[in-house]
Scaffold this motif. Structure first.
Motif, PDB file in Angstrom:
ATOM      1  N   ALA A 126      29.878  36.627  37.852  1.00 51.24           N
ATOM      2  CA  ALA A 126      30.099  35.443  37.016  1.00 51.24           C
ATOM      3  C   ALA A 126      29.561  35.661  35.614  1.00 51.24           C
ATOM      4  O   ALA A 126      30.215  35.319  34.611  1.00 51.24           O
ATOM      5  CB  ALA A 126      29.433  34.223  37.654  1.00 51.24           C
ATOM      6  N   ALA A 127      28.372  36.238  35.509  1.00 48.86           N
ATOM      7  CA  ALA A 127      27.790  36.518  34.199  1.00 48.86           C
ATOM      8  C   ALA A 127      28.629  37.533  33.428  1.00 48.86           C
ATOM      9  O   ALA A 127      28.822  37.405  32.210  1.00 48.86           O
ATOM     10  CB  ALA A 127      26.363  37.029  34.361  1.00 48.86           C
ATOM     11  N   LEU A 128      29.174  38.522  34.124  1.00 47.73           N
ATOM     12  CA  LEU A 128      29.982  39.540  33.462  1.00 47.73           C
ATOM     13  C   LEU A 128      31.288  38.962  32.943  1.00 47.73           C
ATOM     14  O   LEU A 128      31.773  39.353  31.874  1.00 47.73           O
ATOM     15  CB  LEU A 128      30.262  40.698  34.421  1.00 47.73           C
ATOM     16  CG  LEU A 128      29.053  41.569  34.781  1.00 47.73           C
ATOM     17  CD1 LEU A 128      29.456  42.660  35.751  1.00 47.73           C
ATOM     18  CD2 LEU A 128      28.435  42.173  33.519  1.00 47.73           C
ATOM     19  N   ARG A 129      31.875  38.021  33.669  1.00 42.61           N
ATOM     20  CA  ARG A 129      33.105  37.376  33.182  1.00 42.61           C
ATOM     21  C   ARG A 129      32.827  36.615  31.886  1.00 42.61           C
ATOM     22  O   ARG A 129      33.612  36.669  30.939  1.00 42.61           O
ATOM     23  CB  ARG A 129      33.677  36.449  34.249  1.00 42.61           C
ATOM     24  CG  ARG A 129      34.393  37.167  35.383  1.00 42.61           C
ATOM     25  CD  ARG A 129      35.229  36.203  36.215  1.00 42.61           C
ATOM     26  NE  ARG A 129      34.390  35.213  36.893  1.00 42.61           N
ATOM     27  CZ  ARG A 129      33.870  35.383  38.095  1.00 42.61           C
ATOM     28  NH1 ARG A 129      34.084  36.522  38.759  1.00 42.61           N
ATOM     29  NH2 ARG A 129      33.140  34.442  38.661  1.00 42.61           N
ATOM     30  N   LEU A 130      31.708  35.899  31.874  1.00 40.12           N
ATOM     31  CA  LEU A 130      31.341  35.175  30.663  1.00 40.12           C
ATOM     32  C   LEU A 130      31.045  36.151  29.518  1.00 40.12           C
ATOM     33  O   LEU A 130      31.469  35.935  28.377  1.00 40.12           O
ATOM     34  CB  LEU A 130      30.121  34.298  30.925  1.00 40.12           C
ATOM     35  CG  LEU A 130      30.335  33.089  31.848  1.00 40.12           C
ATOM     36  CD1 LEU A 130      28.997  32.436  32.186  1.00 40.12           C
ATOM     37  CD2 LEU A 130      31.267  32.073  31.188  1.00 40.12           C
ATOM     38  N   GLY A 131      30.328  37.223  29.838  1.00 43.84           N
ATOM     39  CA  GLY A 131      30.001  38.214  28.817  1.00 43.84           C
ATOM     40  C   GLY A 131      31.235  38.875  28.238  1.00 43.84           C
ATOM     41  O   GLY A 131      31.318  39.097  27.023  1.00 43.84           O
ATOM     42  N   GLN A 132      32.201  39.158  29.081  1.00 42.02           N
ATOM     43  CA  GLN A 132      33.433  39.783  28.600  1.00 42.02           C
ATOM     44  C   GLN A 132      34.203  38.841  27.683  1.00 42.02           C
ATOM     45  O   GLN A 132      34.787  39.267  26.676  1.00 42.02           O
ATOM     46  CB  GLN A 132      34.304  40.204  29.780  1.00 42.02           C
ATOM     47  CG  GLN A 132      35.555  40.976  29.368  1.00 42.02           C
ATOM     48  CD  GLN A 132      36.331  41.491  30.568  1.00 42.02           C
ATOM     49  OE1 GLN A 132      36.120  41.060  31.706  1.00 42.02           O
ATOM     50  NE2 GLN A 132      37.224  42.428  30.334  1.00 42.02           N
TER      51      GLN A 132
END
Length: 299
Positions: A126-132
């Motif tokens: 979830a954090a990586l989706r937001l970061g991307q």
């Protein structure tokens, strides 16, 4: 807006409204001598006739109601020069209210990640989706949508980090920015011959085939460069000085590119994003960037 321009705008608006009222009244009335509504003598195809009938009363009424509405609108909202409107509405205030609401939603979304370490975030889908998503909006213009960079913009997917690749280093780059400076060294290296010798030596550090005699002559001249890049040419992450002994070249490792670097210098800037993104969002996008060069960290 000055008072003169304010009165000009007010007069223009009033004249336009009055003109609309007059136009509706003037065109809606019948006068003596006007032909009868059915008496125009305009025919097509034998049985199609153009009449001169006035607009229906209900239609005219809607036009007048729209004018009344516009007058009420101009009284309620600021539309007459410097008149602020009875509602007190302003576009900056509307913007600030919307921004405050959006900031609240954003803060709630990123609050769970504010105190999580970057390696942990790099394993959180979830954090990586937001970061991307943040990277696509803020960073992709320079580093590319795939984070592989371009000439003058570092590739963020490999293991080469000029300013250090530890989680705290990546976060510092995102939050605080970086300012690299490579000075022009043509005169310090002794002119054209010194530049040619230094180029050969620098290329030899990365395993390129060069003139051995030219490279040997360039070795002592490299002392000018060693202050930043180190005596062995392996760079210094504290200064952002790249390792010259690997095969990665930010601006190109061919003779022409290195010559341009030595003669003109380089000035690369990574802008700070802490203020624009806030601490939590900067942390999340830094985690995504960190994950690109750490395949084992990705979920």
């Amino acid at each position: 807006m000055s008072n003169g321009w304010s009165w000009y705008v007010i007069a223009l608006v009033v004249l336009n409204l009055a003109g609309c009222v007059w136009l509706l009244w003037w065109t809606g009335k019948r006068r003596p001598g006007d032909p009868a509504p059915e008496d125009t003598s305009h025919y097509w195809d034998g049985d199609l006739t153009e009449y001169n009938k006035p607009m229906p009363r209900w239609w005219l009424g809607l036009f007048y109601l729209s004018i009344v509405f516009s007058v009420g609108y101009l009284v309620y909202y600021p539309g007459l020069g410097n008149w602020v409107g009875s509602s007190g509405w302003t576009s900056p205030r509307e913007h600030n209210v919307d921004k405050a609401q959006n900031d609240t939603r954003i803060a709630a979304t990123f609050a769970p990640y504010a105190q999580v370490s970057l390696p942990e975030l790099a394993r959180d889908p979830a954090a990586l989706r937001l970061g991307q998503a943040i990277f696509a909006n803020q960073c992709a213009a320079c580093h590319g949508a795939d984070a592989r960079g371009a000439r003058g913009f570092p590739d963020l997917t490999d293991a080469i980090w000029h300013w250090g690749g530890k989680p705290e280093d990546v976060l510092a780059s995102v939050a605080d920015g970086r300012q690299a400076m490579m000075p022009a060294l043509a005169s310090a290296l002794g002119g054209e011959q010194g530049i040619a010798e230094t180029i050969a030596y620098v290329q030899s550090l990365s395993g390129q085939k060069v003139d051995a005699a030219l490279a040997a002559a360039g070795a002592p001249r490299f002392a000018v460069c060693a202050a930043c890049h180190g005596a062995d040419g392996k760079g210094n992450a504290l200064l952002g000085a790249p390792d010259l002994s690997d095969t990665y070249w930010l601006y190109g490792g061919d003779t022409a590119s290195i010559r341009e670097t030595l003669e003109k210098g380089r000035s690369g800037q990574m802008p700070a994003h802490a203020q624009a993104l806030g601490a939590a969002r900067a942390r999340v996008v830094a985690a995504w960037v960190y994950s690109r060069s750490q395949p084992q960290a990705q979920p």
